[in-house]
Design a protein around this motif. Sequence first.
Motif, short mmCIF file in Angstrom:
data_model
loop_
_atom_site.label_atom_id
_atom_site.label_comp_id
_atom_site.label_asym_id
_atom_site.label_seq_id
_atom_site.Cartn_x
_atom_site.Cartn_y
_atom_site.Cartn_z
N GLY A 49 -12.04 21.84 4.33
CA GLY A 49 -12.19 20.69 3.50
C GLY A 49 -13.28 20.44 2.45
O GLY A 49 -14.26 19.57 2.42
N ALA A 50 -13.57 21.80 1.93
CA ALA A 50 -14.95 22.09 1.01
C ALA A 50 -14.40 22.78 -0.05
O ALA A 50 -13.55 23.39 0.06
CB ALA A 50 -16.03 22.47 2.00
N VAL A 51 -15.29 22.98 -0.86
CA VAL A 51 -14.96 23.95 -2.05
C VAL A 51 -16.09 25.12 -2.01
O VAL A 51 -16.96 25.05 -1.90
CB VAL A 51 -15.17 23.21 -3.33
N HIS A 52 -15.32 26.65 -2.25
CA HIS A 52 -16.10 27.64 -2.05
C HIS A 52 -15.90 28.48 -3.37
O HIS A 52 -14.84 28.53 -3.78
CB HIS A 52 -15.83 28.48 -0.93
N GLU A 53 -16.84 29.11 -3.92
CA GLU A 53 -16.82 29.71 -5.12
C GLU A 53 -16.99 31.16 -4.85
O GLU A 53 -17.76 31.65 -4.02
CB GLU A 53 -18.10 29.36 -6.04
N VAL A 54 -16.05 32.08 -5.38
CA VAL A 54 -16.23 33.43 -5.62
C VAL A 54 -16.18 33.77 -6.86
O VAL A 54 -15.46 33.64 -7.66
CB VAL A 54 -14.93 34.14 -4.86
N ALA A 128 -6.82 19.75 -8.63
CA ALA A 128 -7.52 18.53 -8.23
C ALA A 128 -6.04 17.94 -7.64
O ALA A 128 -6.30 17.37 -6.54
CB ALA A 128 -8.12 17.69 -9.31
N ASP A 129 -5.02 17.92 -8.22
CA ASP A 129 -3.72 17.29 -7.70
C ASP A 129 -3.27 18.00 -6.36
O ASP A 129 -3.06 17.27 -5.40
CB ASP A 129 -2.56 17.22 -8.49
N ALA A 130 -3.40 19.36 -6.38
CA ALA A 130 -3.02 20.05 -5.18
C ALA A 130 -4.06 19.76 -4.16
O ALA A 130 -3.46 19.77 -2.81
CB ALA A 130 -3.15 21.72 -5.70
N SER A 155 -16.95 20.04 -10.75
CA SER A 155 -16.97 20.43 -9.20
C SER A 155 -17.15 19.29 -8.47
O SER A 155 -16.59 19.35 -7.20
CB SER A 155 -18.44 21.27 -9.31
N ARG A 156 -17.96 18.17 -8.81
CA ARG A 156 -17.89 17.02 -7.92
C ARG A 156 -16.45 16.44 -7.51
O ARG A 156 -16.07 16.01 -6.23
CB ARG A 156 -18.90 15.78 -8.51
N LYS A 157 -15.69 16.17 -8.54
CA LYS A 157 -14.34 15.83 -8.33
C LYS A 157 -13.50 16.89 -7.66
O LYS A 157 -12.73 16.39 -6.63
CB LYS A 157 -13.60 15.70 -9.91
N LEU A 158 -13.50 17.91 -7.50
CA LEU A 158 -13.04 19.04 -6.84
C LEU A 158 -13.21 18.72 -5.51
O LEU A 158 -12.60 18.84 -4.46
CB LEU A 158 -13.01 20.41 -7.24
N THR A 159 -14.65 18.72 -5.19
CA THR A 159 -15.31 18.40 -3.83
C THR A 159 -14.84 17.22 -3.25
O THR A 159 -14.50 17.32 -1.92
CB THR A 159 -16.87 18.27 -3.89
N LEU A 160 -14.72 15.99 -3.97
CA LEU A 160 -14.30 14.83 -3.49
C LEU A 160 -12.75 14.83 -2.81
O LEU A 160 -12.39 14.56 -1.93
CB LEU A 160 -14.51 13.77 -4.32
#
Length: 269
Positions: A49-54, A128-130, A155-160
């Motif tokens: 339930g979070a965003v991770h960057e690679v 974001a929709d997915a 980034s904030r929108k994707l995290t929320l």
Amino acid sequence: MTSARTSALATLRGTIERIEMQGGAHALQRAALGHAEADAVLQGGLAKGAVHEVFCEGGRQSAAATGFVAGLAARLAPRRPLVWVRQDFSERETGALSMSGLAELGLDPRRLVTVRAPDVENALRTAADALACDAVGAVVLEVWGETRQLDLVASRKLTLAAQDADVTGLLLRIAATPIPSTAETRWVVRAGPSPPASSWQGWGAPLFDAELVRNRHGPLGRWIMEWKCDECLFSEPRAADSQPVAATPAHRPHQARTRLQDVFKRSAG
């Protein structure tokens, strides 16, 4: 105009602080990677339930980063659909995703949905929709190069969206420089040395030189991580086997040696 920008910046900072404070609510929902040292640093595994960057350094490391992200997705959502959103330019540079390659890594291609977006704006909107769909296990957003659209606001929108639907986002950045974001973790991935385990093998196991350069809830680290395709988990690299995979049968050792010699003669010829 200056006052409006100052107010907008203050609002954004307040939102980011709230996201940081809410991070503890997701700390218990983690997927263990399998690598003992990495899991210890991550307090049990990668947060869901979070965003991770690679990130990876240029196109020559894109295959390693793609494989690493595929492994993370397999650990995060082993039986749920995976949505992989790719920027058109990324597909032109590196080619289409190989379904047989993903299957060899242990990822079931039947649960993979791939989306090609014409530009970064459409890729962001699709991701974001997915992320807002709670039936999805994880969402990969793959973007090539530097882009101003992937800023702190995006980034904030994707995290929320990830937090609201409890869906994990994996942001794959190829040939890009890390910038401030609300990501839970940030990795820089390179291909690890993978010699064949024996003389008759063409290549070794998938190995990744994975460096954790951002961790919101703990220290950083760097490890050589082996991906075990059958078990679908990361682990410490195993030592090269000093014995043959199959032992010579005790009741007919001469026949086994003869057959092996025939095989090598045919392959050499």
